[in-house]
Scaffold this motif. Structure first.
Motif, short mmCIF file in Angstrom:
data_model
loop_
_atom_site.label_atom_id
_atom_site.label_comp_id
_atom_site.label_asym_id
_atom_site.label_seq_id
_atom_site.Cartn_x
_atom_site.Cartn_y
_atom_site.Cartn_z
N GLU A 71 0.86 -1.18 0.00
CA GLU A 71 0.00 0.00 0.00
C GLU A 71 0.90 1.23 0.00
OE1 GLU A 71 -2.80 -0.02 3.20
OE2 GLU A 71 -3.76 -1.88 2.52
N GLU A 72 0.37 2.34 -0.47
CA GLU A 72 1.16 3.57 -0.53
C GLU A 72 1.54 4.06 0.86
OE1 GLU A 72 2.30 5.53 -3.31
OE2 GLU A 72 1.91 3.57 -4.18
N VAL A 73 0.54 4.29 1.70
CA VAL A 73 0.77 4.80 3.06
C VAL A 73 -0.16 4.08 4.02
CG1 VAL A 73 1.56 7.09 2.36
CG2 VAL A 73 -0.86 6.69 2.69
N PRO A 74 0.19 4.03 5.31
CA PRO A 74 -0.70 3.38 6.27
C PRO A 74 -1.86 4.28 6.66
CG PRO A 74 1.26 4.20 7.38
CD PRO A 74 1.45 4.44 5.90
N ARG A 126 4.75 1.52 1.02
CA ARG A 126 5.80 1.94 0.09
C ARG A 126 6.43 3.29 0.45
NH1 ARG A 126 6.59 4.83 -4.66
NH2 ARG A 126 4.43 5.49 -4.86
N ARG A 127 5.63 4.31 0.62
CA ARG A 127 6.18 5.66 0.83
C ARG A 127 7.05 5.77 2.09
NH1 ARG A 127 4.03 10.11 -2.46
NH2 ARG A 127 3.23 8.99 -4.24
N PRO A 128 6.59 5.26 3.25
CA PRO A 128 7.47 5.35 4.43
C PRO A 128 8.76 4.54 4.28
CG PRO A 128 5.22 4.90 5.11
CD PRO A 128 5.26 4.79 3.63
N VAL A 129 8.69 3.39 3.62
CA VAL A 129 9.89 2.57 3.43
C VAL A 129 10.86 3.30 2.51
CG1 VAL A 129 10.79 0.41 2.46
CG2 VAL A 129 8.75 0.37 3.90
N GLU A 130 10.35 3.86 1.41
CA GLU A 130 11.22 4.61 0.50
C GLU A 130 11.83 5.84 1.17
OE1 GLU A 130 9.47 3.72 -3.95
OE2 GLU A 130 8.68 5.43 -2.85
N ALA A 131 11.08 6.47 2.07
CA ALA A 131 11.59 7.66 2.75
C ALA A 131 12.74 7.31 3.70
CB ALA A 131 10.47 8.34 3.54
N ARG A 132 12.74 6.10 4.24
CA ARG A 132 13.79 5.71 5.18
C ARG A 132 15.04 5.19 4.48
NH1 ARG A 132 10.62 3.64 9.95
NH2 ARG A 132 9.52 5.53 10.52
#
Length: 138
Positions: free
Chosen positions: A60-63, A93-99
């Protein structure tokens, strides 16, 4: 030879995609992320296939977080199959990519995240699920 055009109106040549849509360079960031998750799920499934047969993995994009939530943004979540067909493990996806600071770290972060979620689900330590857990080498 009126009516035959060899170039566009401004003389810049034909416009359009430089690569065919099926070429790897044409893949979006989201598609590449999905591929990384799928590769890791396949790798874990080779070792824990029977135990993970009822688990559905997804991205998913964001939680979805509650209003007023004050903790760190989750990278993934396991949702039990209460009355539903299966247990779901979601990767955001977005939080993982941000980290992650690069492609290699992104792959390692996805690996460690999925190993942690599977270990929690099976009641095992992450190291017993995957001996390469939390190691800098792929």
């Amino acid at each position: 030879m009126a009516g035959v055009r060899r170039r566009d109106r401004h003389g810049r040549g034909l416009r359009g995609p430089l690569t065919p849509p099926q070429a790897p360079v044409s893949r979006t960031r989201a598609e590449k992320f999905d591929d990384l998750v799928e590769d890791e799920v396949r790798r874990l499934g080779a070792r824990w296939g029977r135990e993970l047969s009822g688990v559905v993995f997804g991205v998913e994009e964001v939680p979805d977080v509650e209003p007023g939530y004050d903790g760190p943004v989750p990278l993934g979540r396991t949702v039990s199959g209460d009355g539903g067909p299966a247990v779901r493990i979601m990767v955001f996806r977005r939080p993982v990519e941000a980290r992650a600071s690069g492609e290699q770290e992104l792959g390692r972060l996805i690996r460690d995240l999925l190993v942690e979620e599977v270990a929690d689900l099976l009641g095992l330590s992450p190291e017993s699920v995957d001996p390469s857990y939390d190691s800098p080498d792929d």
